[in-house]
Design a protein around this motif. Sequence first.
Motif, PDB file in Angstrom:
ATOM      1  N   ALA A  12       0.835  -1.216   0.000  1.00 48.99           N
ATOM      2  CA  ALA A  12       0.000   0.000   0.000  1.00 48.99           C
ATOM      3  C   ALA A  12       0.864   1.258   0.000  1.00 48.99           C
ATOM      4  O   ALA A  12       0.519   2.269   0.603  1.00 48.99           O
ATOM      5  CB  ALA A  12      -0.957   0.001   1.186  1.00 48.99           C
ATOM      6  N   ALA A  13       2.011   1.183  -0.674  1.00 56.05           N
ATOM      7  CA  ALA A  13       2.894   2.337  -0.856  1.00 56.05           C
ATOM      8  C   ALA A  13       3.264   2.362  -2.334  1.00 56.05           C
ATOM      9  O   ALA A  13       3.859   1.421  -2.844  1.00 56.05           O
ATOM     10  CB  ALA A  13       4.138   2.212   0.008  1.00 56.05           C
ATOM     11  N   GLY A  14       2.843   3.414  -3.030  1.00 55.08           N
ATOM     12  CA  GLY A  14       2.982   3.438  -4.483  1.00 55.08           C
ATOM     13  C   GLY A  14       1.843   2.717  -5.173  1.00 55.08           C
ATOM     14  O   GLY A  14       1.720   2.740  -6.385  1.00 55.08           O
ATOM     15  N   THR A  15       1.000   2.062  -4.391  1.00 59.10           N
ATOM     16  CA  THR A  15      -0.207   1.400  -4.871  1.00 59.10           C
ATOM     17  C   THR A  15      -1.187   1.353  -3.704  1.00 59.10           C
ATOM     18  O   THR A  15      -0.786   1.616  -2.560  1.00 59.10           O
ATOM     19  CB  THR A  15       0.090  -0.035  -5.368  1.00 59.10           C
ATOM     20  N   VAL A  16      -2.461   1.064  -3.963  1.00 62.88           N
ATOM     21  CA  VAL A  16      -3.444   1.063  -2.877  1.00 62.88           C
ATOM     22  C   VAL A  16      -3.794  -0.363  -2.457  1.00 62.88           C
ATOM     23  O   VAL A  16      -4.813  -0.600  -1.841  1.00 62.88           O
ATOM     24  CB  VAL A  16      -4.732   1.817  -3.280  1.00 62.88           C
ATOM     25  N   THR A  17      -2.934  -1.321  -2.771  1.00 69.01           N
ATOM     26  CA  THR A  17      -3.238  -2.713  -2.456  1.00 69.01           C
ATOM     27  C   THR A  17      -2.049  -3.348  -1.725  1.00 69.01           C
ATOM     28  O   THR A  17      -0.948  -2.814  -1.735  1.00 69.01           O
ATOM     29  CB  THR A  17      -3.580  -3.492  -3.746  1.00 69.01           C
ATOM     30  N   GLY A  18      -2.308  -4.474  -1.065  1.00 66.60           N
ATOM     31  CA  GLY A  18      -1.241  -5.160  -0.349  1.00 66.60           C
ATOM     32  C   GLY A  18      -0.841  -4.481   0.953  1.00 66.60           C
ATOM     33  O   GLY A  18       0.329  -4.492   1.344  1.00 66.60           O
ATOM     34  N   SER A  19      -1.806  -3.920   1.675  1.00 65.99           N
ATOM     35  CA  SER A  19      -1.533  -3.142   2.882  1.00 65.99           C
ATOM     36  C   SER A  19      -0.781  -3.967   3.931  1.00 65.99           C
ATOM     37  O   SER A  19      -1.274  -4.981   4.425  1.00 65.99           O
ATOM     38  CB  SER A  19      -2.854  -2.644   3.470  1.00 65.99           C
ATOM     39  N   LYS A  20       0.421  -3.524   4.275  1.00 67.29           N
ATOM     40  CA  LYS A  20       1.240  -4.153   5.320  1.00 67.29           C
ATOM     41  C   LYS A  20       2.206  -3.103   5.862  1.00 67.29           C
ATOM     42  O   LYS A  20       3.010  -2.560   5.105  1.00 67.29           O
ATOM     43  CB  LYS A  20       2.052  -5.347   4.771  1.00 67.29           C
ATOM     44  N   HIS A  40      -3.298  -5.578 -11.491  1.00 67.36           N
ATOM     45  CA  HIS A  40      -2.642  -6.049 -12.709  1.00 67.36           C
ATOM     46  C   HIS A  40      -1.553  -7.070 -12.372  1.00 67.36           C
ATOM     47  O   HIS A  40      -1.155  -7.241 -11.209  1.00 67.36           O
ATOM     48  CB  HIS A  40      -2.090  -4.881 -13.537  1.00 67.36           C
ATOM     49  N   LYS A  41      -1.058  -7.750 -13.381  1.00 72.17           N
ATOM     50  CA  LYS A  41      -0.186  -8.918 -13.192  1.00 72.17           C
ATOM     51  C   LYS A  41       1.064  -8.602 -12.379  1.00 72.17           C
ATOM     52  O   LYS A  41       1.463  -9.396 -11.512  1.00 72.17           O
ATOM     53  CB  LYS A  41       0.207  -9.490 -14.557  1.00 72.17           C
ATOM     54  N   ALA A  42       1.693  -7.462 -12.634  1.00 75.14           N
ATOM     55  CA  ALA A  42       2.927  -7.130 -11.913  1.00 75.14           C
ATOM     56  C   ALA A  42       2.679  -7.039 -10.417  1.00 75.14           C
ATOM     57  O   ALA A  42       3.542  -7.420  -9.608  1.00 75.14           O
ATOM     58  CB  ALA A  42       3.494  -5.810 -12.437  1.00 75.14           C
ATOM     59  N   LEU A  43       1.509  -6.542 -10.020  1.00 73.38           N
ATOM     60  CA  LEU A  43       1.174  -6.485  -8.599  1.00 73.38           C
ATOM     61  C   LEU A  43       0.898  -7.878  -8.054  1.00 73.38           C
ATOM     62  O   LEU A  43       1.388  -8.252  -6.990  1.00 73.38           O
ATOM     63  CB  LEU A  43      -0.047  -5.584  -8.378  1.00 73.38           C
ATOM     64  N   ARG A  44       0.112  -8.677  -8.781  1.00 74.48           N
ATOM     65  CA  ARG A  44      -0.243 -10.014  -8.300  1.00 74.48           C
ATOM     66  C   ARG A  44       0.999 -10.888  -8.127  1.00 74.48           C
ATOM     67  O   ARG A  44       1.064 -11.721  -7.221  1.00 74.48           O
ATOM     68  CB  ARG A  44      -1.226 -10.692  -9.257  1.00 74.48           C
ATOM     69  N   GLN A  45       2.004 -10.688  -8.997  1.00 77.69           N
ATOM     70  CA  GLN A  45       3.224 -11.492  -8.890  1.00 77.69           C
ATOM     71  C   GLN A  45       3.986 -11.216  -7.598  1.00 77.69           C
ATOM     72  O   GLN A  45       4.756 -12.069  -7.137  1.00 77.69           O
ATOM     73  CB  GLN A  45       4.116 -11.230 -10.106  1.00 77.69           C
ATOM     74  N   ARG A  46       3.767 -10.044  -6.992  1.00 72.12           N
ATOM     75  CA  ARG A  46       4.446  -9.733  -5.736  1.00 72.12           C
ATOM     76  C   ARG A  46       3.983 -10.654  -4.606  1.00 72.12           C
ATOM     77  O   ARG A  46       4.692 -10.826  -3.619  1.00 72.12           O
ATOM     78  CB  ARG A  46       4.205  -8.261  -5.372  1.00 72.12           C
TER      79      ARG A  46
END
Length: 271
Positions: A12-20, A40-46
């Motif tokens: 959730a830094a540089g994006t609004v998803t994956g808050s930790k 999108h795929k690049a985020l999901r791959q994280r």
Amino acid sequence: MASKSSVQFLGAAGTVTGSKHLIRHAGRQVMLDCGMFQGHKALRQRNWAPLPFNPKKLDAIVLSHAHIDHSGHLPLAVRHGFDGPVYCTTGTAALLGNLLRDAAYLQEEQAERANRHGFSKHKPALPLYTMEDAEAALRLLEPRPYRKSFKAAPEFEVKFRHTGHILGSASVELKLHGRKTRRVVFSGDLGRWDRPILRDPVLPKRADVLILESTYGNRDHPPDPEENLARIIRQAAERNGPVIIPAFAVGRTQEIVWRIRLLENEGRIPV
């Protein structure tokens, strides 16, 4: 913060998803949220990268709410050794019983499909986590009420406040005790005032450190969305067509259903 305290942003830094957000203080570690990356795929791959923290060293996880981008990595953290308490509101705990099981089911289903149709480069394709992992995570939930302080770890005092986002959603006030007490406030996702079904957000009085997720910070909301909704439904009904409304299954949908029933009762749209 004091020299022995720190906050590390792992999502959730540089994006609004994956808050930790990892808080270190007085030799202890507490994670605010444990979300999965979506989009999108690049985020999901994280989600498949090695965890950027050591789950075995976490004293506790504190969740702001149940949406998967704030809670969906819990089963993965548990699989990799986290066995401490997961603090959340009662409403969040109730929703997680559905959402984490559903997320695990989808992971297993996608892996099974990939193996059946052979479109994965991994042989065999494996789920990110399983239903068993989700059940293990659910056993760690320790619900706490709003507005009452509790200790998440030594020197970590936590209080939940309403945010008006979804059922059970909360902002997190975290007091870090020591020579000088520091107050960290984590917004979670903030809703709006005067919404049906949900309580209004309750604002903190002060903070030394504010962690704010500004998902909708640049949006202007129309003052009367009901009239637009009524007009669209009337137009669709006149041509005997469907109305398709993209919406979060948890949160937006319940309000839309409520508003449609209200418009029906007021005679502004056909039943």
